[in-house]
Design a protein around this motif. Structure first.
Motif, PDB file in Angstrom:
ATOM      1  N   GLN A 116      77.202   5.516   8.979  1.00 10.41           N
ATOM      2  CA  GLN A 116      76.007   4.790   8.579  1.00 10.41           C
ATOM      3  C   GLN A 116      76.338   3.966   7.341  1.00 10.41           C
ATOM      4  N   GLU A 117      76.110   2.700   7.422  1.00 13.51           N
ATOM      5  CA  GLU A 117      76.459   1.794   6.318  1.00 13.51           C
ATOM      6  C   GLU A 117      75.286   0.878   6.026  1.00 13.51           C
ATOM      7  N   GLU A 118      75.106   0.536   4.760  1.00 16.94           N
ATOM      8  CA  GLU A 118      74.049  -0.391   4.404  1.00 16.94           C
ATOM      9  C   GLU A 118      74.309  -1.743   5.042  1.00 16.94           C
ATOM     10  N   ALA A 119      73.235  -2.372   5.525  1.00 20.20           N
ATOM     11  CA  ALA A 119      73.361  -3.650   6.224  1.00 20.20           C
ATOM     12  C   ALA A 119      74.027  -4.680   5.330  1.00 20.20           C
ATOM     13  N   GLY A 120      75.091  -5.301   5.852  1.00 18.17           N
ATOM     14  CA  GLY A 120      75.779  -6.355   5.138  1.00 18.17           C
ATOM     15  C   GLY A 120      76.798  -5.888   4.126  1.00 18.17           C
ATOM     16  N   LYS A 121      76.855  -4.596   3.859  1.00 16.70           N
ATOM     17  CA  LYS A 121      77.789  -4.084   2.861  1.00 16.70           C
ATOM     18  C   LYS A 121      79.172  -3.902   3.473  1.00 16.70           C
ATOM     19  N   PHE A 122      80.196  -4.380   2.782  1.00 19.22           N
ATOM     20  CA  PHE A 122      81.562  -4.272   3.308  1.00 19.22           C
ATOM     21  C   PHE A 122      82.040  -2.825   3.162  1.00 19.22           C
TER      22      PHE A 122
ATOM     23  N   LEU B 203      85.029  -0.004  16.749  1.00 16.92           N
ATOM     24  CA  LEU B 203      84.951  -0.523  15.383  1.00 16.92           C
ATOM     25  C   LEU B 203      84.238  -1.871  15.351  1.00 16.92           C
ATOM     26  N   SER B 204      84.542  -2.720  16.299  1.00 16.19           N
ATOM     27  CA  SER B 204      83.912  -4.049  16.344  1.00 16.19           C
ATOM     28  C   SER B 204      82.405  -3.950  16.548  1.00 16.19           C
ATOM     29  N   VAL B 205      81.986  -3.041  17.430  1.00 15.56           N
ATOM     30  CA  VAL B 205      80.556  -2.840  17.661  1.00 15.56           C
ATOM     31  C   VAL B 205      79.871  -2.396  16.371  1.00 15.56           C
ATOM     32  N   PHE B 206      80.490  -1.461  15.670  1.00 16.97           N
ATOM     33  CA  PHE B 206      79.913  -0.984  14.407  1.00 16.97           C
ATOM     34  C   PHE B 206      79.788  -2.110  13.385  1.00 16.97           C
ATOM     35  N   LEU B 207      80.841  -2.913  13.252  1.00 19.55           N
ATOM     36  CA  LEU B 207      80.824  -3.989  12.269  1.00 19.55           C
ATOM     37  C   LEU B 207      79.752  -5.023  12.589  1.00 19.55           C
ATOM     38  N   MET B 208      79.592  -5.337  13.871  1.00 18.33           N
ATOM     39  CA  MET B 208      78.574  -6.312  14.249  1.00 18.33           C
ATOM     40  C   MET B 208      77.165  -5.768  14.038  1.00 18.33           C
ATOM     41  N   ARG B 209      76.974  -4.484  14.306  1.00 14.44           N
ATOM     42  CA  ARG B 209      75.659  -3.880  14.113  1.00 14.44           C
ATOM     43  C   ARG B 209      75.303  -3.711  12.637  1.00 14.44           C
ATOM     44  N   SER B 210      76.311  -3.670  11.784  1.00 14.87           N
ATOM     45  CA  SER B 210      76.060  -3.527  10.348  1.00 14.87           C
ATOM     46  C   SER B 210      75.651  -4.840   9.702  1.00 14.87           C
ATOM     47  N   LYS B 211      75.552  -5.899  10.510  1.00 13.96           N
ATOM     48  CA  LYS B 211      75.082  -7.211  10.066  1.00 13.96           C
ATOM     49  C   LYS B 211      75.967  -7.821   8.983  1.00 13.96           C
ATOM     50  N   MET B 212      77.262  -7.521   9.077  1.00  9.00           N
ATOM     51  CA  MET B 212      78.214  -8.176   8.193  1.00  9.00           C
ATOM     52  C   MET B 212      78.407  -9.612   8.639  1.00  9.00           C
ATOM     53  N   SER B 213      78.847 -10.462   7.731  1.00 10.23           N
ATOM     54  CA  SER B 213      79.110 -11.851   8.078  1.00 10.23           C
ATOM     55  C   SER B 213      80.314 -11.936   9.003  1.00 10.23           C
ATOM     56  N   LYS B 214      80.395 -13.013   9.767  1.00  6.34           N
ATOM     57  CA  LYS B 214      81.523 -13.194  10.682  1.00  6.34           C
ATOM     58  C   LYS B 214      82.847 -13.236   9.924  1.00  6.34           C
ATOM     59  N   LEU B 215      82.821 -13.818   8.730  1.00  9.39           N
ATOM     60  CA  LEU B 215      84.042 -13.870   7.918  1.00  9.39           C
ATOM     61  C   LEU B 215      84.471 -12.466   7.502  1.00  9.39           C
ATOM     62  N   ALA B 216      83.516 -11.644   7.092  1.00 12.27           N
ATOM     63  CA  ALA B 216      83.835 -10.280   6.671  1.00 12.27           C
ATOM     64  C   ALA B 216      84.388  -9.468   7.839  1.00 12.27           C
ATOM     65  N   ILE B 217      83.788  -9.639   9.022  1.00  8.19           N
ATOM     66  CA  ILE B 217      84.289  -8.936  10.209  1.00  8.19           C
ATOM     67  C   ILE B 217      85.704  -9.392  10.541  1.00  8.19           C
ATOM     68  N   PHE B 218      85.945 -10.687  10.455  1.00  4.92           N
ATOM     69  CA  PHE B 218      87.279 -11.225  10.730  1.00  4.92           C
ATOM     70  C   PHE B 218      88.304 -10.661   9.754  1.00  4.92           C
ATOM     71  N   LEU B 219      87.961 -10.627   8.464  1.00  5.98           N
ATOM     72  CA  LEU B 219      88.888 -10.109   7.461  1.00  5.98           C
ATOM     73  C   LEU B 219      89.157  -8.624   7.679  1.00  5.98           C
ATOM     74  N   PHE B 220      88.112  -7.870   8.004  1.00  5.58           N
ATOM     75  CA  PHE B 220      88.266  -6.428   8.237  1.00  5.58           C
ATOM     76  C   PHE B 220      89.221  -6.190   9.406  1.00  5.58           C
ATOM     77  N   LEU B 221      88.934  -6.813  10.548  1.00  9.37           N
ATOM     78  CA  LEU B 221      89.744  -6.583  11.742  1.00  9.37           C
ATOM     79  C   LEU B 221      91.167  -7.101  11.582  1.00  9.37           C
ATOM     80  N   THR B 222      91.331  -8.219  10.864  1.00  9.61           N
ATOM     81  CA  THR B 222      92.670  -8.769  10.633  1.00  9.61           C
ATOM     82  C   THR B 222      93.505  -7.826   9.783  1.00  9.61           C
ATOM     83  N   PHE B 223      92.913  -7.321   8.705  1.00 10.05           N
ATOM     84  CA  PHE B 223      93.633  -6.385   7.827  1.00 10.05           C
ATOM     85  C   PHE B 223      93.997  -5.118   8.590  1.00 10.05           C
ATOM     86  N   PHE B 224      93.047  -4.598   9.350  1.00 12.17           N
ATOM     87  CA  PHE B 224      93.292  -3.400  10.159  1.00 12.17           C
ATOM     88  C   PHE B 224      94.397  -3.647  11.179  1.00 12.17           C
TER      89      PHE B 224
END
Length: 222
Positions: free
Chosen positions: A88-94, A134-155
């Motif tokens: 469970q993560e706060e919406a938009g929080k990295f 992981l991708s489903v979780f990141l999208m549901r957490s309402k992170m920005s597309k850039l943040a999702i891209f950076l997260f998945l790229t680093f991973f």
């Protein structure tokens, strides 16, 4: 290929997350069971005998340390390594802690890949459902597309980085046996958890049994 395939597996997982619901898809659960069986089999058939043959002194301690390390990492990741996401993560929080946990897991699994081609296949198959969850979780957490891209790229870069470090640093090669033993402990925990948890109420499922047997046979004969 040891650098490219892990990257492609994360991309494949992301694409799957766009079209399927990993938490409820029967095909996804079968892929998860197959990945667990294949990863466990490669670990038992190849990695485990090799580390005991090369260095039997205290090697069991490092295997147990790896298992315990994975348990600790899952306190942070909430089980995404074996196809479950209860975070469970706060919406938009990295989610920095989640990224740290998954990245350490991915980095370590990259170390033995350079000398074990079959393990590369197991890691790649394993990463696809993990990246999808992981991708489903990141999208549901309402992170920005850039943040999702950076997260998945680093991973995605962590497993190739582990392989590169093992290949290019001599002091890591000197300690390859204990490092691989730690990775064995991680794989044993992840793969067995996948096999035990992927069936609802641990009920008998002929499709699941079939893909598990297929994963074991492929790991043995390929």
């Amino acid at each position: 290929m040891i650098y490219i395939l892990p990257l492609l597996s994360v991309l494949a997982g992301y694409v799957i997350s766009l079209f399927l619901k990993p938490g409820s898809s029967a095909g996804f659960k079968l892929l998860l069971s197959f990945s667990g069986a294949y990863l466990l089999s490669v670990t038992v058939f190849e990695l485990l005998p090799e580390v005991y043959q090369s260095s039997s002194a205290n090697i069991g301690i490092f295997i147990m340390l790896g298992l315990l390390l994975q348990i600790v990492l899952e306190f942070v990741s909430k089980g995404v390594e074996h196809g479950h996401m209860h975070h469970q993560e706060e919406a938009g929080k990295f989610p920095f802690l989640l990224l740290t946990s998954l990245s350490l897991h991915a980095l370590l699994e990259g170390f033995p890949i350079h000398d074990h081609g079959h393990l590369l296949h197991g890691v790649v198959i394993h990463k696809i459902p993990v990246a999808a969850i992981l991708s489903v979780f990141l999208m549901r957490s309402k992170m920005s597309k850039l943040a999702i891209f950076l997260f998945l790229t680093f991973f995605a870069l962590m497993t190739p980085l582990g392989s590169w470090l093992q290949e290019n640093f001599e002091f890591l090669q000197q300690y390859s046996a204990p490092i691989n033993a730690v990775v064995i402990g991680i794989f044993l925990h992840v793969s067995t958890t996948i096999l035990f948890e992927s069936a609802k109420n641990h009920s008998f499922n002929i499709s699941k049994l079939a893909v598990i047997i297929l994963g074991i046979l492929l790991a043995y004969f390929i």
